[in-house]
Design an enzyme around this catalytic site. Structure first.
Site, PDB file in Angstrom:
ATOM      1  N   ALA A 208      -1.674   7.841   7.427  1.00 50.58           N
ATOM      2  CA  ALA A 208      -0.597   8.834   7.616  1.00 50.58           C
ATOM      3  C   ALA A 208       0.660   8.415   6.862  1.00 50.58           C
ATOM      4  O   ALA A 208       1.357   9.256   6.272  1.00 50.58           O
ATOM      5  CB  ALA A 208      -0.304   9.002   9.106  1.00 50.58           C
ATOM      6  N   GLU A 209       0.952   7.113   6.876  1.00 52.69           N
ATOM      7  CA  GLU A 209       2.129   6.622   6.129  1.00 52.69           C
ATOM      8  C   GLU A 209       2.035   7.022   4.657  1.00 52.69           C
ATOM      9  O   GLU A 209       3.026   7.424   4.039  1.00 52.69           O
ATOM     10  CB  GLU A 209       2.227   5.095   6.230  1.00 52.69           C
ATOM     11  CG  GLU A 209       2.554   4.586   7.618  1.00 52.69           C
ATOM     12  CD  GLU A 209       2.751   3.073   7.643  1.00 52.69           C
ATOM     13  OE1 GLU A 209       3.449   2.539   6.781  1.00 52.69           O
ATOM     14  OE2 GLU A 209       2.190   2.419   8.541  1.00 52.69           O
TER      15      GLU A 209
ATOM     16  N   SER B 266       0.832  -1.216   0.000  1.00 51.76           N
ATOM     17  CA  SER B 266       0.000   0.000   0.000  1.00 51.76           C
ATOM     18  C   SER B 266       0.868   1.269   0.000  1.00 51.76           C
ATOM     19  O   SER B 266       0.502   2.280  -0.595  1.00 51.76           O
ATOM     20  CB  SER B 266      -0.991   0.001   1.163  1.00 51.76           C
ATOM     21  OG  SER B 266      -0.346   0.221   2.383  1.00 51.76           O
TER      22      SER B 266
ATOM     23  N   ARG C 234      13.084  -7.732   5.319  1.00 51.34           N
ATOM     24  CA  ARG C 234      14.365  -8.415   5.463  1.00 51.34           C
ATOM     25  C   ARG C 234      15.356  -7.449   6.090  1.00 51.34           C
ATOM     26  O   ARG C 234      15.391  -6.272   5.717  1.00 51.34           O
ATOM     27  CB  ARG C 234      14.937  -8.841   4.101  1.00 51.34           C
ATOM     28  CG  ARG C 234      14.089  -9.780   3.321  1.00 51.34           C
ATOM     29  CD  ARG C 234      14.008 -11.170   3.887  1.00 51.34           C
ATOM     30  NE  ARG C 234      15.299 -11.825   4.037  1.00 51.34           N
ATOM     31  CZ  ARG C 234      15.465 -12.986   4.680  1.00 51.34           C
ATOM     32  NH1 ARG C 234      14.438 -13.584   5.252  1.00 51.34           N
ATOM     33  NH2 ARG C 234      16.660 -13.537   4.761  1.00 51.34           N
TER      34      ARG C 234
ATOM     35  N   ASP D  29      15.441  -0.247  12.142  1.00 49.64           N
ATOM     36  CA  ASP D  29      14.481   0.813  12.439  1.00 49.64           C
ATOM     37  C   ASP D  29      15.140   1.985  13.183  1.00 49.64           C
ATOM     38  O   ASP D  29      14.580   2.527  14.152  1.00 49.64           O
ATOM     39  CB  ASP D  29      13.274   0.270  13.216  1.00 49.64           C
ATOM     40  CG  ASP D  29      12.489  -0.737  12.392  1.00 49.64           C
ATOM     41  OD1 ASP D  29      12.407  -0.576  11.167  1.00 49.64           O
ATOM     42  OD2 ASP D  29      11.957  -1.701  12.971  1.00 49.64           O
TER      43      ASP D  29
ATOM     44  N   HIS E 163       8.348   3.302   8.777  1.00 48.14           N
ATOM     45  CA  HIS E 163       8.090   2.440   9.937  1.00 48.14           C
ATOM     46  C   HIS E 163       6.836   2.946  10.651  1.00 48.14           C
ATOM     47  O   HIS E 163       6.666   4.148  10.832  1.00 48.14           O
ATOM     48  CB  HIS E 163       9.294   2.463  10.882  1.00 48.14           C
ATOM     49  CG  HIS E 163       9.131   1.549  12.042  1.00 48.14           C
ATOM     50  ND1 HIS E 163       9.269   0.176  11.931  1.00 48.14           N
ATOM     51  CD2 HIS E 163       8.800   1.796  13.334  1.00 48.14           C
ATOM     52  CE1 HIS E 163       9.042  -0.375  13.110  1.00 48.14           C
ATOM     53  NE2 HIS E 163       8.764   0.586  13.990  1.00 48.14           N
TER      54      HIS E 163
HETATM   55  C1  GAR Z   1       3.724  -0.627   6.703  1.00 53.08           C
HETATM   56  O1  GAR Z   1       2.906  -0.336   7.812  1.00 53.08           O
HETATM   57  C2  GAR Z   1       5.163  -0.264   6.993  1.00 53.08           C
HETATM   58  O2  GAR Z   1       5.288   0.884   7.784  1.00 53.08           O
HETATM   59  C3  GAR Z   1       5.639  -1.493   7.724  1.00 53.08           C
HETATM   60  O3  GAR Z   1       5.077  -2.558   7.024  1.00 53.08           O
HETATM   61  C4  GAR Z   1       3.826  -2.137   6.465  1.00 53.08           C
HETATM   62  C5  GAR Z   1       3.826  -2.470   4.990  1.00 53.08           C
HETATM   63  O4  GAR Z   1       2.567  -2.219   4.449  1.00 53.08           O
HETATM   64  N1  GAR Z   1       7.060  -1.560   7.769  1.00 53.08           N
HETATM   65  C6  GAR Z   1       7.757  -1.981   8.824  1.00 53.08           C
HETATM   66  O5  GAR Z   1       7.232  -2.410   9.842  1.00 53.08           O
HETATM   67  C7  GAR Z   1       9.266  -1.911   8.685  1.00 53.08           C
HETATM   68  N2  GAR Z   1       9.906  -2.043   9.949  1.00 53.08           N
HETATM   69  P1  GAR Z   1       2.389  -2.036   2.879  1.00 53.08           P
HETATM   70  O6  GAR Z   1       2.998  -3.286   2.240  1.00 53.08           O
HETATM   71  O7  GAR Z   1       0.906  -1.976   2.685  1.00 53.08           O
HETATM   72  O8  GAR Z   1       3.096  -0.784   2.480  1.00 53.08           O
END
Ligand code: GAR
Length: 216
Positions: free
Chosen positions: A175-176, A15, A93, A147, A111
């Site tokens: 928000a991401e 996403s 990874r 992280d 993150h």
């Molecule tokens: C997201 O929430 C991202 O912040 C997290 O994985 C998810 C991926 O979602 N990443 C971590 O936790 C990295 N440490 P997405 O595949 O829908 O973008």
């Protein structure tokens, strides 16, 4: 002006990748995606890439005897694509120090917490268990510690009284999807500079008011 060439690394649904694809589709966005790499052939994000007509590569980690050879294959694939900025978008990874150093300050991650709080997995469950009122997300330059690294953009997100892990994750994810394109834009416009462990941003940043939760 030439657009910054991104290589986006994913492991799952993608996403955040979609947010970057959508941003790059805007005519004035200063970056474009050259390649999307997944370490899993079944990652949902690959379908998003194909729909958008963007080149993909699968580099399955299980095909390599150790992290060093996997990371070397990743690096070669990124370099072949002319990648100038690597965006980790749910890439699950851990990268070797050699890879991180090779791409230092050209490698960013998103993150789902306000780092340095809640590094690692299960961020939302841990935020709920700790009873924090505000959580959020962070886009940062990657360093060898997982992280961690100089912070580019953060968004604060309130934790509501009736939240569970799923409702909180949905609010943080929204928000991401705003923060990641913003961070890429700032980098592509040459507005970020790393000084020690922090990032300076030049030019206007238009920060909204402080978020207080609960509000008065
Ligand atoms: C997201 O929430 C991202 O912040 C997290 O994985 C998810 C991926 O979602 N990443 C971590 O936790 C990295 N440490 P997405 O595949 O829908 O973008």
């Amino acid at each position: 002006m030439a657009r910054l060439k991104l290589v986006v690394l994913i492991s799952g649904r993608g996403s955040n990748l979609q947010a970057l694809i959508d941003a790059c589709a805007e005519p004035d966005f200063p970056a474009e995606i050259s390649l999307i790499i997944s370490n899993r052939a079944d990652a949902g994000g690959l379908t998003r890439a194909e729909t958008a007509g963007i080149a993909t590569a699968v580099v399955p980690h299980g095909n390599y005897p150790d992290r060093e050879t996997f990371d070397s294959a990743l690096s070669a694939t990124i370099a072949d694509a002319g990648g100038e900025l690597i965006c980790l978008a749910g890439f699950m990874r851990v990268l070797t120090a050699g890879f991180v150093d090779q791409w230092r300050d050209r490698l960013i991650n998103i993150h789902p917490s306000l780092l340095p709080a809640f590094r690692g997995l299960d961020t939302h469950a841990r935020a709920l268990a700790e009873g924090v009122r505000l959580t959020g997300c962070t886009v940062h330059y990657v360093r060898t510690e997982v992280d961690a690294g100089p912070i580019i953009v953060q968004a604060g997100v309130p934790v509501m009284p009736d939240d569970d892990e799923a409702t909180l994750a949905t609010r943080v994810l929204a928000a991401e999807h705003q923060c990641y394109p913003l961070a890429v834009r700032l980098i592509a416009e040459g507005r970020t500079s790393v000084h020690g462990e922090s990032v300076t941003i030049s030019g206007p940043t238009n920060c909204p008011n402080t978020l207080i939760n609960p509000s008065l």
